[in-house]
Write a protein that holds these residues in place. Structure first.
Motif, PDB file in Angstrom:
ATOM      1  N   SER A 143      68.483  16.686   3.774  1.00  0.00           N
ATOM      2  CA  SER A 143      68.152  16.148   4.641  1.00  0.00           C
ATOM      3  C   SER A 143      67.415  14.741   4.765  1.00  0.00           C
ATOM      4  O   SER A 143      67.679  13.735   5.254  1.00  0.00           O
ATOM      5  CB  SER A 143      67.472  17.368   5.859  1.00  0.00           C
ATOM      6  OG  SER A 143      68.610  18.271   5.965  1.00  0.00           O
ATOM      7  N   ALA A 144      66.438  14.787   3.629  1.00  0.00           N
ATOM      8  CA  ALA A 144      65.639  13.744   3.464  1.00  0.00           C
ATOM      9  C   ALA A 144      66.289  12.347   3.198  1.00  0.00           C
ATOM     10  O   ALA A 144      66.045  11.271   3.405  1.00  0.00           O
ATOM     11  CB  ALA A 144      64.247  14.081   2.799  1.00  0.00           C
ATOM     12  N   ILE A 145      67.231  12.844   2.180  1.00  0.00           N
ATOM     13  CA  ILE A 145      68.211  11.741   1.578  1.00  0.00           C
ATOM     14  C   ILE A 145      68.882  11.257   2.566  1.00  0.00           C
ATOM     15  O   ILE A 145      69.116   9.880   2.775  1.00  0.00           O
ATOM     16  CB  ILE A 145      68.905  12.392   0.427  1.00  0.00           C
ATOM     17  CG1 ILE A 145      67.974  12.759  -0.705  1.00  0.00           C
ATOM     18  CG2 ILE A 145      70.060  11.533  -0.123  1.00  0.00           C
ATOM     19  CD1 ILE A 145      68.576  13.800  -1.934  1.00  0.00           C
ATOM     20  N   LEU A 146      69.522  11.888   3.416  1.00  0.00           N
ATOM     21  CA  LEU A 146      70.550  11.369   4.612  1.00  0.00           C
ATOM     22  C   LEU A 146      69.580  10.613   5.585  1.00  0.00           C
ATOM     23  O   LEU A 146      70.085   9.500   5.942  1.00  0.00           O
ATOM     24  CB  LEU A 146      71.098  12.572   5.281  1.00  0.00           C
ATOM     25  CG  LEU A 146      72.208  13.164   4.265  1.00  0.00           C
ATOM     26  CD1 LEU A 146      72.760  14.643   4.939  1.00  0.00           C
ATOM     27  CD2 LEU A 146      73.544  12.183   4.256  1.00  0.00           C
ATOM     28  N   GLY A 147      68.539  11.070   5.883  1.00  0.00           N
ATOM     29  CA  GLY A 147      67.808  10.286   6.920  1.00  0.00           C
ATOM     30  C   GLY A 147      67.237   9.094   6.096  1.00  0.00           C
ATOM     31  O   GLY A 147      67.329   7.896   6.940  1.00  0.00           O
ATOM     32  N   ALA A 148      66.880   8.996   5.200  1.00  0.00           N
ATOM     33  CA  ALA A 148      66.403   7.875   4.623  1.00  0.00           C
ATOM     34  C   ALA A 148      67.418   6.837   3.957  1.00  0.00           C
ATOM     35  O   ALA A 148      66.982   5.720   4.260  1.00  0.00           O
ATOM     36  CB  ALA A 148      65.785   8.256   2.999  1.00  0.00           C
ATOM     37  N   ALA A 149      68.497   7.227   3.904  1.00  0.00           N
ATOM     38  CA  ALA A 149      69.731   6.508   3.835  1.00  0.00           C
ATOM     39  C   ALA A 149      69.685   5.533   4.963  1.00  0.00           C
ATOM     40  O   ALA A 149      70.156   4.171   4.899  1.00  0.00           O
ATOM     41  CB  ALA A 149      70.912   7.150   3.475  1.00  0.00           C
ATOM     42  N   VAL A 150      69.745   6.210   6.274  1.00  0.00           N
ATOM     43  CA  VAL A 150      69.902   5.319   7.427  1.00  0.00           C
ATOM     44  C   VAL A 150      68.952   4.415   7.669  1.00  0.00           C
ATOM     45  O   VAL A 150      69.073   3.396   8.050  1.00  0.00           O
ATOM     46  CB  VAL A 150      69.937   6.373   8.823  1.00  0.00           C
ATOM     47  CG1 VAL A 150      70.154   5.656  10.016  1.00  0.00           C
ATOM     48  CG2 VAL A 150      70.974   7.503   8.825  1.00  0.00           C
ATOM     49  N   ILE A 151      67.628   4.667   7.366  1.00  0.00           N
ATOM     50  CA  ILE A 151      66.525   3.858   7.442  1.00  0.00           C
ATOM     51  C   ILE A 151      66.619   2.640   6.490  1.00  0.00           C
ATOM     52  O   ILE A 151      66.295   1.464   6.819  1.00  0.00           O
ATOM     53  CB  ILE A 151      65.135   4.726   7.258  1.00  0.00           C
ATOM     54  CG1 ILE A 151      65.142   5.478   8.426  1.00  0.00           C
ATOM     55  CG2 ILE A 151      64.132   3.700   7.302  1.00  0.00           C
ATOM     56  CD1 ILE A 151      63.856   6.604   8.109  1.00  0.00           C
ATOM     57  N   ASP A 152      66.972   3.133   5.356  1.00  0.00           N
ATOM     58  CA  ASP A 152      67.250   2.107   4.322  1.00  0.00           C
ATOM     59  C   ASP A 152      68.063   0.844   4.589  1.00  0.00           C
ATOM     60  O   ASP A 152      68.064  -0.323   4.310  1.00  0.00           O
ATOM     61  CB  ASP A 152      67.646   2.772   2.824  1.00  0.00           C
ATOM     62  CG  ASP A 152      67.852   1.824   1.574  1.00  0.00           C
ATOM     63  OD1 ASP A 152      68.616   1.079   1.587  1.00  0.00           O
ATOM     64  OD2 ASP A 152      67.046   2.009   0.743  1.00  0.00           O
ATOM     65  N   ASP A 153      69.380   1.530   5.187  1.00  0.00           N
ATOM     66  CA  ASP A 153      70.440   0.454   5.616  1.00  0.00           C
ATOM     67  C   ASP A 153      69.782  -0.599   6.579  1.00  0.00           C
ATOM     68  O   ASP A 153      70.135  -1.497   6.346  1.00  0.00           O
ATOM     69  CB  ASP A 153      71.498   1.351   5.924  1.00  0.00           C
ATOM     70  CG  ASP A 153      72.697   0.505   6.372  1.00  0.00           C
ATOM     71  OD1 ASP A 153      73.319  -0.331   5.531  1.00  0.00           O
ATOM     72  OD2 ASP A 153      73.192   0.113   7.587  1.00  0.00           O
ATOM     73  N   ILE A 154      69.432   0.046   7.529  1.00  0.00           N
ATOM     74  CA  ILE A 154      68.643  -0.964   8.826  1.00  0.00           C
ATOM     75  C   ILE A 154      67.757  -1.886   8.252  1.00  0.00           C
ATOM     76  O   ILE A 154      67.982  -3.092   8.348  1.00  0.00           O
ATOM     77  CB  ILE A 154      68.094   0.130   9.756  1.00  0.00           C
ATOM     78  CG1 ILE A 154      69.024   0.908  10.517  1.00  0.00           C
ATOM     79  CG2 ILE A 154      67.396  -1.116  10.847  1.00  0.00           C
ATOM     80  CD1 ILE A 154      68.310   2.113  11.275  1.00  0.00           C
ATOM     81  N   LEU A 155      66.856  -1.095   7.295  1.00  0.00           N
ATOM     82  CA  LEU A 155      65.769  -2.054   6.836  1.00  0.00           C
ATOM     83  C   LEU A 155      66.095  -3.338   5.919  1.00  0.00           C
ATOM     84  O   LEU A 155      65.653  -4.571   6.030  1.00  0.00           O
ATOM     85  CB  LEU A 155      64.579  -1.420   6.197  1.00  0.00           C
ATOM     86  CG  LEU A 155      63.779  -0.444   7.057  1.00  0.00           C
ATOM     87  CD1 LEU A 155      62.677   0.187   6.116  1.00  0.00           C
ATOM     88  CD2 LEU A 155      63.147  -1.488   8.178  1.00  0.00           C
ATOM     89  N   VAL A 156      67.229  -2.941   4.848  1.00  0.00           N
ATOM     90  CA  VAL A 156      67.632  -3.936   3.907  1.00  0.00           C
ATOM     91  C   VAL A 156      68.451  -5.115   4.896  1.00  0.00           C
ATOM     92  O   VAL A 156      68.250  -6.191   4.360  1.00  0.00           O
ATOM     93  CB  VAL A 156      68.634  -3.330   2.752  1.00  0.00           C
ATOM     94  CG1 VAL A 156      69.432  -4.218   2.203  1.00  0.00           C
ATOM     95  CG2 VAL A 156      67.497  -2.410   1.783  1.00  0.00           C
ATOM     96  N   ILE A 157      69.274  -4.419   5.817  1.00  0.00           N
ATOM     97  CA  ILE A 157      70.277  -5.510   6.375  1.00  0.00           C
ATOM     98  C   ILE A 157      69.290  -6.660   7.390  1.00  0.00           C
ATOM     99  O   ILE A 157      69.718  -7.800   7.133  1.00  0.00           O
ATOM    100  CB  ILE A 157      71.200  -4.879   7.368  1.00  0.00           C
ATOM    101  CG1 ILE A 157      72.107  -4.116   6.553  1.00  0.00           C
ATOM    102  CG2 ILE A 157      72.072  -5.725   8.114  1.00  0.00           C
ATOM    103  CD1 ILE A 157      72.849  -4.777   5.604  1.00  0.00           C
ATOM    104  N   ILE A 158      68.246  -5.861   7.861  1.00  0.00           N
ATOM    105  CA  ILE A 158      67.391  -6.970   8.458  1.00  0.00           C
ATOM    106  C   ILE A 158      66.573  -7.818   7.466  1.00  0.00           C
ATOM    107  O   ILE A 158      66.528  -9.253   7.843  1.00  0.00           O
ATOM    108  CB  ILE A 158      66.247  -6.091   9.426  1.00  0.00           C
ATOM    109  CG1 ILE A 158      66.905  -5.391  10.334  1.00  0.00           C
ATOM    110  CG2 ILE A 158      65.391  -7.076   9.822  1.00  0.00           C
ATOM    111  CD1 ILE A 158      66.178  -4.256  11.235  1.00  0.00           C
TER     112      ILE A 158
END
Length: 382
Positions: A143-158
Motif C-alpha cells: 500500500s505504501a509503494i502504490l501511494g508513494a508512486a502517485v505522489i512521485d509521479d505528480i512531483l516529478v512531472i511538476i
C-alpha cells in the motif's frame, strides 16, 4: 507478422515465467529477460513496432487497473503518511545524487538537473506484478509503494515542467499544476458519483459481459484523462480500479479483467520492455552505464527506505518499500524521450539511460523477493 510475433511472445513469456518461478524468482523476471532474447539485441524474432507498443500500453493499463481493484483501501489510508515520506525522499535522494553525477561527467547544470529528475521517476507496474505473485500487494508495504508512486509521479512531472520552463521550452508551470489539480478533483468526483452509476446502467443490458465492458470503458477513460492532464496513464487506471472496488461488481470485474489481461496484454507488456532495448549505443559507454545503473538502484532504494523508516516502518519493511520503488519503467523512458527531443540528452546518453532503466526494471523483482523472504525468516525467528 503481428500474429506470429504475438504467438512467439506469449509462448516464450509463459515458458520463461515458469522457469523463473522454478528458479525461485518472480515470473515477471523471466518475462522481462526473454524480451531481450526475442528482440533485436539477440534473436531479432520480435520487432519493436508501434502496434506492439500500443498493445503493451493496454497491458500496463490493465495491470494497474487490477492493482486498484485489489487494493485494501483501509490499509491504503493507514499508510498515507508513509507514502508521502517515501514519495518525497524517493525523489530528493536520486535528484541530488543524480545532479552530482551529471556535473561529474561534465554536463551543464540544466542537463545535470534533468538527469537527476529522470533518476527520480518511478514506475511500479513491475513491482505490482512481483508483489501480486508473492501475495504482498495488500500488505502495508504494498500500500505504501502504490501511494508513494502517485505522489512521485505528480512531483516529478511538476519539477520537470519547472525545469523546462527555465530552459526556454514552451511549458508553463502554473498550467501544469492546474491541470494536475483539475485531474484529481474530477477523477475523485467521477469515482464517487459516476462510476457506480455507469456500472448499474450497463448491468441490465441484454448483451454478454456488459458489466466487464463498462469497467473497461471506465478504465480506459480514466487512463486517457490522466494522460491528457500530464499524469501517467497508469495512475488514471489505478484510480479507476479503486473506484470499481467500492461497488458490488468488484469481484466479477476483477476475475474477468484479470483473465483478459494476463492471457495476452500483460505478458506482451512485460516482454516488450526487453524487446525495446538497443545495446549498441550504450556499449560505447560501458562504465558510465554501470555507474549510473548502480546509482539509480541505490539512490531510490535508500531514499525510499529512509522515508518509510521515518514513517515508523521497521528496517526490513523500509527496504521492502525501497525495493518496490526502484523500477523506473515507462515513466523514465517517457522523460528520457523528452530530454532527447529538447536537447537535454545526447543520443549516446539517451541510449545509456534506456539500459539503466532496463537494469532497474530487471533488478526489482529479485530484490523484492529477497527482502520479503528475509522479512519472513526474521518473523519466524522472532
Amino acid at each position: 507478422m503481428l500474429i506470429v510475433q504475438l504467438a512467439a511472445i506469449l509462448f516464450a513469456a509463459k515458458i520463461a515465467g515458469d522457469i523463473s518461478v522454478r528458479l525461485g524468482q518472480p515470473a515477471v523476471l523471466g518475462k522481462l529477460l526473454i524480451g531481450i532474447v526475442l528482440g533485436p539485441s539477440v534473436l531479432g524474432i520480435v520487432e519493436d513496432t508501434d502496434i506492439l507498443k500500443e498493445i503493451s500500453q493496454i497491458g500496463v493499463i490493465l495491470l494497474m487497473f487490477i492493482a486498484g481493484l485489489e487494493t485494501d483501501i483501509d490499509q491504503f489510508k493507514r499508510t498515507g503518511k508513509a507514502a508521502t515520506y517515501v514519495g518525497v525522499l524517493g525523489i530528493v535522494v536520486p535528484l541530488a545524487l543524480g545532479y552530482v553525477a551529471g556535473m561529474a561527467i561534465g554536463l551543464s547544470m540544466e542537463k545535470a538537473v534533468f538527469l537527476g529528475l529522470l533518476l527520480s521517476a518511478t514506475s511500479v507496474s513491475i513491482s505490482v506484478q512481483a508483489l501480486k505473485e508473492m501475495d504482498q500487494l495488500k500488505s502495508k508495504e504494498g500500500s505504501a509503494i502504490l501511494g508513494a508512486a502517485v505522489i512521485d509521479d505528480i512531483l516529478v512531472i511538476i519539477a520537470l515542467a519547472f525545469l523546462m520552463s527555465l530552459t526556454g521550452s514552451d511549458v508553463h508551470l502554473g498550467t501544469v499544476i492546474l491541470k494536475k489539480i483539475i485531474f484529481f478533483a474530477v477523477a475523485i468526483l467521477l469515482a464517487w458519483k459516476v462510476v457506480p452509476f455507469v456500472l448499474r446502467l450497463f448491468a441490465p443490458l441484454r448483451v454478454s459481459e456488459s458489466v466487464i465492458s463498462a469497467a473497461l470503458i471506465i478504465c480506459f477513460a480514466f487512463a486517457y484523462f490522466a494522460e491528457a492532464a500530464g499524469v501517467a496513464a497508469i495512475i488514471g487506471a489505478y484510480i479507476a480500479g479503486l473506484a470499481v472496488s467500492f461497488t458490488n461488481y468488484k469481484q466479477e470485474v476483477f476475475e474477468k479483467v484479470e483473465t483478459i489481461g494476463y492471457s495476452i496484454f500483460v505478458p506482451v507488456f512485460f516482454t516488450s520492455i526487453g524487446v525495446a532495448v538497443e545495446f549498441s549505443g550504450a556499449l560505447k559507454h560501458v562504465w558510465l552505464m554501470l555507474g549510473l545503473s548502480v546509482l539509480a538502484v541505490l539512490t531510490k532504494l535508500v531514499g525510499a527506505a529512509l522515508g518509510a523508516k521515518l514513517a515508523g516502518f521497521s528496517w526490513n519493511s523500509s527496504f521492502a518499500v525501497g525495493a518496490g520503488m526502484v523500477s523506473r519503467g515507462e515513466v523514465a523512458l517517457i522523460i528520457a524521450g523528452i530530454g532527447l527531443e529538447t536537447g537535454l540528452l545526447t543520443s549516446d546518453l539517451f541510449a545509456v539511460l534506456v539500459v539503466v532503466v532496463l537494469v532497474t526494471t530487471i533488478v526489482t523483482p529479485p530484490l523484492l523477493k529477497a527482502i520479503f523472504k528475509g522479512k519472513q525468516v526474521t518473523r519466524q525467528a522472532a
